[in-house]
Design an enzyme around this catalytic site. Structure first.
Site, PDB file in Angstrom:
ATOM      1  N   LYS A 193      38.269 -34.746   6.322  1.00 22.27           N
ATOM      2  CA  LYS A 193      38.479 -34.218   7.669  1.00 22.27           C
ATOM      3  C   LYS A 193      39.391 -32.996   7.519  1.00 22.27           C
ATOM      4  O   LYS A 193      40.291 -33.044   6.687  1.00 22.27           O
ATOM      5  CB  LYS A 193      39.157 -35.262   8.564  1.00 22.27           C
ATOM      6  CG  LYS A 193      38.367 -36.555   8.744  1.00 22.27           C
ATOM      7  CD  LYS A 193      39.212 -37.635   9.426  1.00 22.27           C
ATOM      8  CE  LYS A 193      38.504 -38.975   9.417  1.00 22.27           C
ATOM      9  NZ  LYS A 193      39.326 -40.081   9.951  1.00 22.27           N
ATOM     10  N   ASP A 240      38.732 -44.180  13.486  1.00 26.21           N
ATOM     11  CA  ASP A 240      39.600 -43.964  12.336  1.00 26.21           C
ATOM     12  C   ASP A 240      40.395 -45.273  12.153  1.00 26.21           C
ATOM     13  O   ASP A 240      40.483 -46.081  13.077  1.00 26.21           O
ATOM     14  CB  ASP A 240      40.530 -42.783  12.627  1.00 26.21           C
ATOM     15  CG  ASP A 240      41.559 -42.592  11.541  1.00 26.21           C
ATOM     16  OD1 ASP A 240      41.165 -42.537  10.366  1.00 26.21           O
ATOM     17  OD2 ASP A 240      42.766 -42.540  11.862  1.00 26.21           O
ATOM     18  N   LEU A 241      40.945 -45.473  10.975  1.00 27.74           N
ATOM     19  CA  LEU A 241      41.635 -46.748  10.711  1.00 27.74           C
ATOM     20  C   LEU A 241      43.164 -46.616  10.842  1.00 27.74           C
ATOM     21  O   LEU A 241      43.768 -47.169  11.768  1.00 27.74           O
ATOM     22  CB  LEU A 241      41.250 -47.248   9.310  1.00 27.74           C
ATOM     23  CG  LEU A 241      41.873 -48.569   8.863  1.00 27.74           C
ATOM     24  CD1 LEU A 241      41.431 -49.720   9.753  1.00 27.74           C
ATOM     25  CD2 LEU A 241      41.498 -48.863   7.403  1.00 27.74           C
ATOM     26  N   ASP A 242      43.762 -45.877   9.882  1.00 29.34           N
ATOM     27  CA  ASP A 242      45.228 -45.751   9.863  1.00 29.34           C
ATOM     28  C   ASP A 242      45.724 -45.048  11.126  1.00 29.34           C
ATOM     29  O   ASP A 242      45.347 -43.906  11.390  1.00 29.34           O
ATOM     30  CB  ASP A 242      45.677 -44.911   8.652  1.00 29.34           C
ATOM     31  CG  ASP A 242      45.293 -45.542   7.323  1.00 29.34           C
ATOM     32  OD1 ASP A 242      45.506 -46.746   7.159  1.00 29.34           O
ATOM     33  OD2 ASP A 242      44.793 -44.814   6.442  1.00 29.34           O
ATOM     34  N   SER A 253      37.052 -43.474   7.966  1.00 30.42           N
ATOM     35  CA  SER A 253      38.412 -43.225   7.472  1.00 30.42           C
ATOM     36  C   SER A 253      38.387 -42.465   6.158  1.00 30.42           C
ATOM     37  O   SER A 253      37.483 -42.649   5.347  1.00 30.42           O
ATOM     38  CB  SER A 253      39.104 -44.580   7.262  1.00 30.42           C
ATOM     39  OG  SER A 253      40.266 -44.435   6.478  1.00 30.42           O
ATOM     40  N   ALA A 254      39.416 -41.661   5.954  1.00 27.57           N
ATOM     41  CA  ALA A 254      39.546 -40.926   4.684  1.00 27.57           C
ATOM     42  C   ALA A 254      40.086 -41.824   3.576  1.00 27.57           C
ATOM     43  O   ALA A 254      40.099 -41.437   2.408  1.00 27.57           O
ATOM     44  CB  ALA A 254      40.495 -39.747   4.878  1.00 27.57           C
ATOM     45  N   LYS A 312      48.087 -36.576   8.038  1.00 26.06           N
ATOM     46  CA  LYS A 312      47.267 -37.591   8.706  1.00 26.06           C
ATOM     47  C   LYS A 312      45.796 -37.198   8.667  1.00 26.06           C
ATOM     48  O   LYS A 312      45.436 -36.077   8.998  1.00 26.06           O
ATOM     49  CB  LYS A 312      47.728 -37.775  10.166  1.00 26.06           C
ATOM     50  CG  LYS A 312      49.079 -38.450  10.258  1.00 26.06           C
ATOM     51  CD  LYS A 312      49.446 -38.766  11.699  1.00 26.06           C
ATOM     52  CE  LYS A 312      50.785 -39.479  11.757  1.00 26.06           C
ATOM     53  NZ  LYS A 312      51.259 -39.640  13.134  1.00 26.06           N
ATOM     54  N   GLU A 348      40.705 -41.154  17.172  1.00 27.52           N
ATOM     55  CA  GLU A 348      41.448 -40.482  16.102  1.00 27.52           C
ATOM     56  C   GLU A 348      42.918 -40.257  16.445  1.00 27.52           C
ATOM     57  O   GLU A 348      43.229 -39.865  17.565  1.00 27.52           O
ATOM     58  CB  GLU A 348      40.847 -39.086  15.872  1.00 27.52           C
ATOM     59  CG  GLU A 348      40.039 -38.927  14.630  1.00 27.52           C
ATOM     60  CD  GLU A 348      40.778 -39.180  13.321  1.00 27.52           C
ATOM     61  OE1 GLU A 348      42.022 -39.179  13.311  1.00 27.52           O
ATOM     62  OE2 GLU A 348      40.103 -39.373  12.306  1.00 27.52           O
ATOM     63  N   ASP A 349      43.786 -40.464  15.459  1.00 32.02           N
ATOM     64  CA  ASP A 349      45.211 -40.142  15.663  1.00 32.02           C
ATOM     65  C   ASP A 349      45.603 -38.855  14.934  1.00 32.02           C
ATOM     66  O   ASP A 349      46.759 -38.449  15.024  1.00 32.02           O
ATOM     67  CB  ASP A 349      46.113 -41.293  15.180  1.00 32.02           C
ATOM     68  CG  ASP A 349      46.121 -41.414  13.667  1.00 32.02           C
ATOM     69  OD1 ASP A 349      45.030 -41.298  13.059  1.00 32.02           O
ATOM     70  OD2 ASP A 349      47.202 -41.607  13.086  1.00 32.02           O
ATOM     71  N   THR A 384      49.308 -48.596   9.751  1.00 31.55           N
ATOM     72  CA  THR A 384      49.511 -48.312   8.330  1.00 31.55           C
ATOM     73  C   THR A 384      49.934 -46.867   8.068  1.00 31.55           C
ATOM     74  O   THR A 384      50.372 -46.552   6.968  1.00 31.55           O
ATOM     75  CB  THR A 384      48.213 -48.615   7.548  1.00 31.55           C
ATOM     76  OG1 THR A 384      47.117 -48.213   8.367  1.00 31.55           O
ATOM     77  CG2 THR A 384      48.087 -50.085   7.240  1.00 31.55           C
TER      78      THR A 384
HETATM   79  C1  BG6 Z   1      43.924 -41.495   6.051  1.00 33.46           C
HETATM   80  C2  BG6 Z   1      45.379 -41.218   6.308  1.00 33.46           C
HETATM   81  O1  BG6 Z   1      43.485 -42.529   6.869  1.00 33.46           O
HETATM   82  O2  BG6 Z   1      43.708 -41.846   4.687  1.00 33.46           O
HETATM   83  C3  BG6 Z   1      45.871 -40.155   5.346  1.00 33.46           C
HETATM   84  O3  BG6 Z   1      45.536 -40.762   7.640  1.00 33.46           O
HETATM   85  C4  BG6 Z   1      45.608 -40.604   3.920  1.00 33.46           C
HETATM   86  O4  BG6 Z   1      47.257 -39.947   5.570  1.00 33.46           O
HETATM   87  C5  BG6 Z   1      44.123 -40.860   3.750  1.00 33.46           C
HETATM   88  O5  BG6 Z   1      46.034 -39.600   3.006  1.00 33.46           O
HETATM   89  C6  BG6 Z   1      43.756 -41.321   2.333  1.00 33.46           C
HETATM   90  O6  BG6 Z   1      44.243 -42.613   2.127  1.00 33.46           O
HETATM   91  P1  BG6 Z   1      44.250 -43.385   0.736  1.00 33.46           P
HETATM   92  O7  BG6 Z   1      44.555 -44.800   1.145  1.00 33.46           O
HETATM   93  O8  BG6 Z   1      42.895 -43.232   0.130  1.00 33.46           O
HETATM   94  O9  BG6 Z   1      45.314 -42.758  -0.100  1.00 33.46           O
HETATM   95 MG    MG Z   2      44.532 -41.917  11.134  1.00 30.56          MG
END
Ligand code: BG6
Ligand code: MG
Length: 216
Positions: free
Chosen positions: A146, A10-12, A115-116, A46, A170-171, A18
């Site tokens: 997810k 996962d990224l964030d 990542s989402a 998250k 994953e966080d 971030t």
């Molecule tokens: C995930 C975050 O990585 O990305 C979520 O954990 C976030 O909190 C999701 O809503 C979507 O991100 P973005 O940048 O497309 O709004």
């Molecule tokens: Mg995350």
């Protein structure tokens, strides 16, 4: 030989710090709408998609909005979020992230971002780490958020490995649940109480012992 051939990150909140900017932008929107919102409530945001977060925020405030209004508000949140990312650089990498990515390259472990976030390519480029990944699956490529495992299954597929040969990092609880639903080994990043079901939990990637992980 380890049963693990690929790491799905996962990224964030795993690779970079971030998650705090997502929180700040949602908090700003919540304050604007007069909806109570704090870091505890933010745990549910998250790992889930932007529009799902928007719906959750409205639910927290017992509010409703039509689709057009939801998109307008979510766009506003995203504009603030992207503003916060403006000065993003390698100092925002989380402890141990770069070291683990370098170790993957040394050991021939395949790597993917799962990542989402639709902002993932922008973030990877600001951090100058795009080349550390063999595949990038982001919010632009998936249709199901997810805890649906779609993003991880796509990651394994793009890397040409079986899900069982992967480790997920994953966080978010949603991401941990996605891994559990496909019997994929999950390393939780953060506090064990927030990530029930993860196979192991470390505070950040600097605490990861890759040797013992590969023997698990
Ligand atoms: C995930 C975050 O990585 O990305 C979520 O954990 C976030 O909190 C999701 O809503 C979507 O991100 P973005 O940048 O497309 O709004
Ligand atoms: Mg995350």
């Amino acid at each position: 030989m380890s049963r693990f051939k690929a790491f799905l990150f996962d990224l964030d909140g795993v690779i970079c710090d971030t998650a705090k900017y997502h929180y700040l932008a949602w908090k700003r929107l919540a304050d604007m709408l007069g909806i109570p919102f704090d870091e505890k409530a933010n745990e549910a945001f998250k790992g889930v998609s932007r529009m799902r977060c928007m719906e959750l925020l409205l639910e927290f405030g017992n509010r409703t909005a039509d689709d057009e209004e939801k998109v307008r508000l979510a766009d506003m949140k995203n504009e603030w979020y992207v503003e916060y990312l403006h000065d993003l650089d390698r100092s925002e990498l989380l402890p141990g992230a770069l070291e683990v990515l370098e170790e993957c390259r040394r050991r021939g472990i395949k790597t993917a971002i799962c990542s989402a976030s639709k902002n993932a390519p922008l973030i990877l480029s600001r951090l100058e780490i795009t080349d550390y990944f063999d595949a990038v699956i982001d919010g632009n490529k998936v249709t199901k958020a997810k805890p649906d495992p779609e993003v991880f299954l796509l990651g394994a597929k793009e890397l040409g490995v079986e899900p069982a040969e992967c480790v997920i990092f994953e966080d978010s609880l949603a991401g941990v649940q996605a891994g559990i639903s496909e019997n994929i080994f999950v390393v939780g990043i953060g506090k064990p109480e927030n990530l029930p079901g993860a196979d192991i939990v470390v505070e950040n990637l600097s605490y990861l012992d890759v040797d013992s992980l590969l023997k698990a």
